[in-house]
Design a protein around this motif. Structure first.
Motif, PDB file in Angstrom:
ATOM      1  N   ASN A   1      -5.162   0.806   2.647  1.00 46.73           N
ATOM      2  CA  ASN A   1      -6.386   1.441   3.118  1.00 46.73           C
ATOM      3  C   ASN A   1      -7.529   0.465   3.365  1.00 46.73           C
ATOM      4  OD1 ASN A   1      -5.857   4.540   2.897  1.00 46.73           O
ATOM      5  ND2 ASN A   1      -4.985   3.645   1.053  1.00 46.73           N
TER       6      ASN A   1
ATOM      7  N   ASN B   1       1.227  -0.256   9.866  1.00 44.57           N
ATOM      8  CA  ASN B   1       2.321   0.207   9.024  1.00 44.57           C
ATOM      9  C   ASN B   1       3.690  -0.309   9.491  1.00 44.57           C
ATOM     10  OD1 ASN B   1       3.240   1.617   6.780  1.00 44.57           O
ATOM     11  ND2 ASN B   1       3.564   3.517   7.896  1.00 44.57           N
TER      12      ASN B   1
ATOM     13  N   LYS C   1      -1.062  14.831   3.140  1.00 38.88           N
ATOM     14  CA  LYS C   1      -1.126  13.957   4.320  1.00 38.88           C
ATOM     15  C   LYS C   1      -0.608  12.558   4.003  1.00 38.88           C
ATOM     16  CE  LYS C   1      -4.165  12.295   8.004  1.00 38.88           C
ATOM     17  NZ  LYS C   1      -3.359  11.088   8.165  1.00 38.88           N
ATOM     18  N   GLU C   2      -1.073  12.011   2.885  1.00 39.83           N
ATOM     19  CA  GLU C   2      -0.662  10.651   2.527  1.00 39.83           C
ATOM     20  C   GLU C   2       0.849  10.568   2.278  1.00 39.83           C
ATOM     21  OE1 GLU C   2      -2.255   7.879   2.471  1.00 39.83           O
ATOM     22  OE2 GLU C   2      -4.397   8.363   2.407  1.00 39.83           O
TER      23      GLU C   2
ATOM     24  N   SER D   1      -1.670   1.604  -1.411  1.00 42.44           N
ATOM     25  CA  SER D   1      -0.283   1.988  -1.122  1.00 42.44           C
ATOM     26  C   SER D   1       0.746   1.276  -1.983  1.00 42.44           C
ATOM     27  CB  SER D   1       0.023   1.715   0.356  1.00 42.44           C
ATOM     28  OG  SER D   1      -0.781   2.504   1.201  1.00 42.44           O
TER      29      SER D   1
ATOM     30  N   ASN E   1      -1.345  14.651  -2.604  1.00 34.77           N
ATOM     31  CA  ASN E   1      -1.961  14.415  -1.295  1.00 34.77           C
ATOM     32  C   ASN E   1      -0.913  14.599  -0.195  1.00 34.77           C
ATOM     33  OD1 ASN E   1      -3.162  13.279   1.064  1.00 34.77           O
ATOM     34  ND2 ASN E   1      -4.551  12.088  -0.222  1.00 34.77           N
TER      35      ASN E   1
ATOM     36  N   ASP F   1       2.727  10.942   5.626  1.00 31.37           N
ATOM     37  CA  ASP F   1       2.603   9.762   6.493  1.00 31.37           C
ATOM     38  C   ASP F   1       3.366   8.563   5.942  1.00 31.37           C
ATOM     39  OD1 ASP F   1       1.014  11.266   8.129  1.00 31.37           O
ATOM     40  OD2 ASP F   1      -0.880  10.354   7.513  1.00 31.37           O
ATOM     41  N   HIS F   2       3.397   8.421   4.630  1.00 35.23           N
ATOM     42  CA  HIS F   2       4.052   7.272   4.028  1.00 35.23           C
ATOM     43  C   HIS F   2       5.573   7.420   3.947  1.00 35.23           C
ATOM     44  CE1 HIS F   2       0.033   5.975   2.832  1.00 35.23           C
ATOM     45  NE2 HIS F   2       0.544   4.819   2.453  1.00 35.23           N
TER      46      HIS F   2
ATOM     47  N   THR G   1      -3.288   4.970   7.101  1.00 35.74           N
ATOM     48  CA  THR G   1      -4.499   5.777   6.915  1.00 35.74           C
ATOM     49  C   THR G   1      -5.769   4.913   6.819  1.00 35.74           C
ATOM     50  OG1 THR G   1      -4.024   5.827   4.530  1.00 35.74           O
ATOM     51  CG2 THR G   1      -3.275   7.705   5.833  1.00 35.74           C
ATOM     52  N   ASN G   2      -5.708   3.695   7.318  1.00 33.84           N
ATOM     53  CA  ASN G   2      -6.877   2.814   7.292  1.00 33.84           C
ATOM     54  C   ASN G   2      -7.994   3.383   8.170  1.00 33.84           C
ATOM     55  OD1 ASN G   2      -8.641   0.474   8.145  1.00 33.84           O
ATOM     56  ND2 ASN G   2      -7.289  -0.580   6.718  1.00 33.84           N
ATOM     57  N   ARG G   3      -9.194   3.484   7.594  1.00 33.22           N
ATOM     58  CA  ARG G   3     -10.318   4.106   8.299  1.00 33.22           C
ATOM     59  C   ARG G   3     -11.123   3.121   9.141  1.00 33.22           C
ATOM     60  NH1 ARG G   3     -12.496   7.531   3.055  1.00 33.22           N
ATOM     61  NH2 ARG G   3     -10.632   8.832   2.764  1.00 33.22           N
TER      62      ARG G   3
ATOM     63  N   GLY H   1      -3.337   6.082  -1.316  1.00 35.39           N
ATOM     64  CA  GLY H   1      -4.509   6.326  -0.478  1.00 35.39           C
ATOM     65  C   GLY H   1      -5.805   6.067  -1.223  1.00 35.39           C
TER      66      GLY H   1
END
Length: 331
Positions: free
Chosen positions: A177, A224, A46-47, A18, A44, A50-51, A202-204, A13
């Motif tokens: 990201n 993803n 969340k990361e 990644s 992390n 999610d991964h 998690t790309n913003r 992240g």
């Protein structure tokens, strides 16, 4: 916590991206295939959640400083037979403080002291292979033959077809990201192609990119993807940053435009291009005219065919097997 054969200390992240995670995941999957148990260690939540997608158990390191995280890993070594560390920073400290335990360091840049039992560096850049080895028993696994490449890239080699027709299908990928939003900049330079955009979970910049492609029927967004090698293999050309992905693309033999985003990636790109794989584009200097020129150059079938051949020559994709063979003997 129950006992595990291997622990994998990795982060993902933000600026880390990644790449570190996905190569560790590939290693974990190979170890699992060989009936070994694996747990991931990351700070992390969340990361990592999610991964991993529930593929492996994980433990969140809630300690505030890296030194305290190292101490936590040390305490866990009574539950973990061998620890694999793949971090952009502080790897030397892990090696020093866990020297008396089973530990492997995955490092791409060199220049640090090595106290670990195993050192893994799959970089093509020779100046990144320099270390101060402090443990006479360290086993060094150096060079592209030890790059951790997911098996799907080897398995999809035969699906890559270099067409004699002009380039039509282009895929953009700039890490999990892409904090610098290179995707949007390059996307705006490409109009007359079928474009596939790959973004990490998690790309913003997703909303911004969606606005750009809203009225572009020839452009699709993939988040993803589970079978990324298969997706890559269906393209005529990939435009990518040059982290670990560039080794995967070389393994596939996919014609590639390389856009390095930091000094280390610039070195990797130069070596790849020197060995016949990829075309380097400077992000700061790229514009529509220059993009058109390089795409025109890559329309040459013979050029792309040779690039594909030389990429596969650099990367045979068997690094995971070689490394796992060695790791198995250490537990």
């Amino acid at each position: 916590m129950k006992n595990f054969d291997f622990g994998i200390r990795v982060e993902m992240g933000g600026k880390i991206g990644s790449g570190h995670f996905f190569r560790c995941l590939a290693l974990a999957e190979e170890l699992k295939k060989r009936k070994k148990t694996v747990i991931f260690l990351s700070s992390n939540k969340k990361e990592i959640h999610d991964h991993l997608r529930k593929k492996f158990p994980y433990l969140v390191l809630e300690e505030k400083t890296e030194n305290k995280k190292i101490q936590k890993c040390k305490e866990l070594m009574n539950k973990i037979k061998f620890l694999i560390v793949d971090l952009p920073e502080n790897e030397e400290e892990y090696g020093i403080k866990l020297e008396n335990y089973g530990i492997a360091l995955i490092n791409d840049l060199g220049g640090i002291k090595i106290h670990s039992k195993i050192l893994i560096n799959g970089s093509i850049v020779k100046k990144f292979h320099k270390y101060k080895i402090k443990n006479i028993n360290t086993k060094s696994l150096i060079g592209p033959k030890y790059m951790l490449i997911r098996k799907e890239f080897v398995e999809n080699r035969d699906k890559v077809k270099i067409t004699k027709n002009p380039i039509k299908n282009i895929l953009l990928t700039f890490g999990g990201n892409d904090d610098a939003d290179i995707t949007s900049k390059i996307l705006l330079l490409l109009n007359d192609f079928n474009i596939t955009i790959v973004l990490g979970p998690t790309n913003r910049n997703k909303q911004k990119i969606c606005k750009i492609i809203k009225n572009r029927s020839n452009t699709k967004l993939v988040i993803n993807p589970k079978k990324i090698a298969s997706l890559f293999s269906k393209q005529d050309l990939i435009i990518s940053s040059t982290g670990i992905t560039i080794y995967e693309l070389a393994c596939l033999g996919m014609p590639t435009i390389m856009i390095p985003i930091n000094s280390a990636q610039k070195e990797s790109s130069k070596e790849m291009e020197k060995n016949g794989f990829g075309e380097i584009v400077d992000l700061e200097k790229i514009n529509q005219k220059k993009m058109k020129q390089i795409l025109s150059k890559l329309d040459n079938y013979v050029h792309r065919k040779e690039m594909s051949r030389l990429g596969r020559k650099i990367m045979d994709g068997r690094g995971i097997e070689r490394i796992t063979d060695i790791l198995e003997k250490r537990i």
